[in-house]
Design an enzyme around this catalytic site. Sequence first.
Site, PDB file in Angstrom:
ATOM      1  CB  SER A 111      -0.859   0.028   1.266  1.00 34.14           C
ATOM      2  OG  SER A 111      -1.246   1.359   1.553  1.00 34.14           O
ATOM      3  CG  HIS A 120      -4.009  -1.500  -1.218  1.00 35.00           C
ATOM      4  ND1 HIS A 120      -5.139  -2.268  -1.407  1.00 35.00           N
ATOM      5  CD2 HIS A 120      -4.290  -0.632  -0.222  1.00 35.00           C
ATOM      6  CE1 HIS A 120      -6.066  -1.891  -0.533  1.00 35.00           C
ATOM      7  NE2 HIS A 120      -5.585  -0.914   0.196  1.00 35.00           N
ATOM      8  CG  ASP A 134      -4.844   2.545   1.392  1.00 41.20           C
ATOM      9  OD1 ASP A 134      -3.708   2.211   1.745  1.00 41.20           O
ATOM     10  OD2 ASP A 134      -5.804   1.755   1.309  1.00 41.20           O
ATOM     11  CG  MET A 160      -8.001   7.541   2.634  1.00 44.40           C
ATOM     12  SD  MET A 160      -6.964   7.595   4.111  1.00 44.40           S
ATOM     13  CE  MET A 160      -6.241   5.953   4.045  1.00 44.40           C
ATOM     14  CG  HIS A 168      -9.277   0.482   0.306  1.00 42.60           C
ATOM     15  ND1 HIS A 168      -8.569   0.335   1.472  1.00 42.60           N
ATOM     16  CD2 HIS A 168     -10.578   0.581   0.662  1.00 42.60           C
ATOM     17  CE1 HIS A 168      -9.406   0.355   2.491  1.00 42.60           C
ATOM     18  NE2 HIS A 168     -10.624   0.509   2.030  1.00 42.60           N
ATOM     19  CG  MET A 183     -11.025   3.771   2.708  1.00 39.38           C
ATOM     20  SD  MET A 183      -9.445   3.685   3.556  1.00 39.38           S
ATOM     21  CE  MET A 183      -8.351   3.639   2.140  1.00 39.38           C
ATOM     22  CG  MET A 230     -11.108  -2.342   6.114  1.00 39.93           C
ATOM     23  SD  MET A 230      -9.638  -2.026   5.120  1.00 39.93           S
ATOM     24  CE  MET A 230      -8.718  -0.938   6.219  1.00 39.93           C
ATOM     25  N   GLY A 257      -8.175   4.722   7.373  1.00 39.53           N
ATOM     26  CA  GLY A 257      -7.825   6.143   7.440  1.00 39.53           C
ATOM     27  C   GLY A 257      -6.336   6.395   7.559  1.00 39.53           C
ATOM     28  CG  ASP A 308      -6.020  -2.671   3.648  1.00 35.20           C
ATOM     29  OD1 ASP A 308      -6.733  -1.926   2.957  1.00 35.20           O
ATOM     30  OD2 ASP A 308      -4.915  -2.340   4.098  1.00 35.20           O
ATOM     31  N   GLY A 309      -4.262  -3.960   6.685  1.00 39.82           N
ATOM     32  CA  GLY A 309      -4.064  -3.110   7.869  1.00 39.82           C
ATOM     33  C   GLY A 309      -3.305  -3.813   8.984  1.00 39.82           C
ATOM     34  N   GLY A 310      -2.152  -3.242   9.320  1.00 36.35           N
ATOM     35  CA  GLY A 310      -1.383  -3.757  10.462  1.00 36.35           C
ATOM     36  C   GLY A 310      -0.652  -5.050  10.204  1.00 36.35           C
TER      37      GLY A 310
HETATM   38  C1  DX5 Z   1      -5.851   2.055   5.964  1.00 36.98           C
HETATM   39  C2  DX5 Z   1      -5.491   1.469   4.611  1.00 36.98           C
HETATM   40  C3  DX5 Z   1      -4.464   0.364   4.670  1.00 36.98           C
HETATM   41  C4  DX5 Z   1      -3.176   0.826   5.278  1.00 36.98           C
HETATM   42  C5  DX5 Z   1      -2.226  -0.316   5.454  1.00 36.98           C
HETATM   43  O1  DX5 Z   1      -6.991   2.863   5.812  1.00 36.98           O
HETATM   44  O2  DX5 Z   1      -6.646   0.921   4.016  1.00 36.98           O
HETATM   45  O3  DX5 Z   1      -4.208  -0.077   3.331  1.00 36.98           O
HETATM   46  O4  DX5 Z   1      -2.581   1.784   4.437  1.00 36.98           O
HETATM   47  O5  DX5 Z   1      -1.087   0.240   6.024  1.00 36.98           O
HETATM   48  P1  DX5 Z   1      -0.315  -0.533   7.193  1.00 36.98           P
HETATM   49  O6  DX5 Z   1       0.188  -1.796   6.543  1.00 36.98           O
HETATM   50  O7  DX5 Z   1       0.782   0.405   7.584  1.00 36.98           O
HETATM   51  O8  DX5 Z   1      -1.320  -0.798   8.280  1.00 36.98           O
HETATM   52 ZN    ZN Z   2      -6.334  -0.079   1.989  1.00 42.85          ZN
END
Ligand code: DX5
Ligand code: ZN
Length: 222
Positions: free
Chosen positions: A7, A32, A34, A36, A65, A67, A136, A141, A174-176
């Site tokens: 991402s 990926h 993001d 927003m 993605h 958002m 997620m 965000g 996706d995330g963490g």
């Molecule tokens: C958060 C995004 C994720 C995020 C992942 O809103 O959708 O894609 O960027 O980043 P990491 O891997 O740092 O959690």
């Molecule tokens: Zn994402």
Amino acid sequence: MKLLAPSILSADFWRLGEQVNACVEGGADIIHFDVMDGHFVPNITFGPLLLESIKKHCPLPLDAHLMIEKPERYIPDFIRAGADMVSVHVENTPHLHRTLELIRSLGAKAGVVINPGTALSVLEEALHYVDFVLLMSVNPGFGGQKFIERSLQRLRRLKTMVESIKPEVIIEVDGGIKEENILEVARAGADILVVGSGIFGTEDVKAQTRKLKNLITSSEAS
Ligand code: DX5
Ligand code: ZN
């Protein structure tokens, strides 16, 4: 086949092209994005223009993605700009069937995204109209957040749901996701693993991409 999707949210935008290239050379499968708008999530990032620039030089599929509020307004722009995969949040897309059909009618893969606090049951009908589900494992965000532990149980339950309703649906998480937990997430059923700060927050983007790709590939062997 497990796929790695860096991402770019956590990339150094002064060196974005160089860093995306490093992901490509490191064996990444998808990039990926993001997107927003500061309304659906409390952050603002980028739009179709960025995908357009990357698309000219990047051989990998681009995964948008969304958002954003009323995502249907911008789906044609993102696909025209080069998005191969487009996902919308179940939480803010009341006309989900129509929106997913719009994505597919324009030639992209259609995905539905679900936030950590939303019951998986809302996906039951949508699974018939998607190519993938984006689960997620952080609240959307921001990059660099901590993986929400319950996401593993949700992932396993989602995998069971997909297998009983439409087995060909791909699951993206996706995330963490980091070096320390990526194997566990892969083994729990993720087909595509999104990693942001776990790649771009490191010294050597290419080497880190290669390391994570090797880890998820090894998860299939064991
Ligand atoms: C958060 C995004 C994720 C995020 C992942 O809103 O959708 O894609 O960027 O980043 P990491 O891997 O740092 O959690
Ligand atoms: Zn994402």
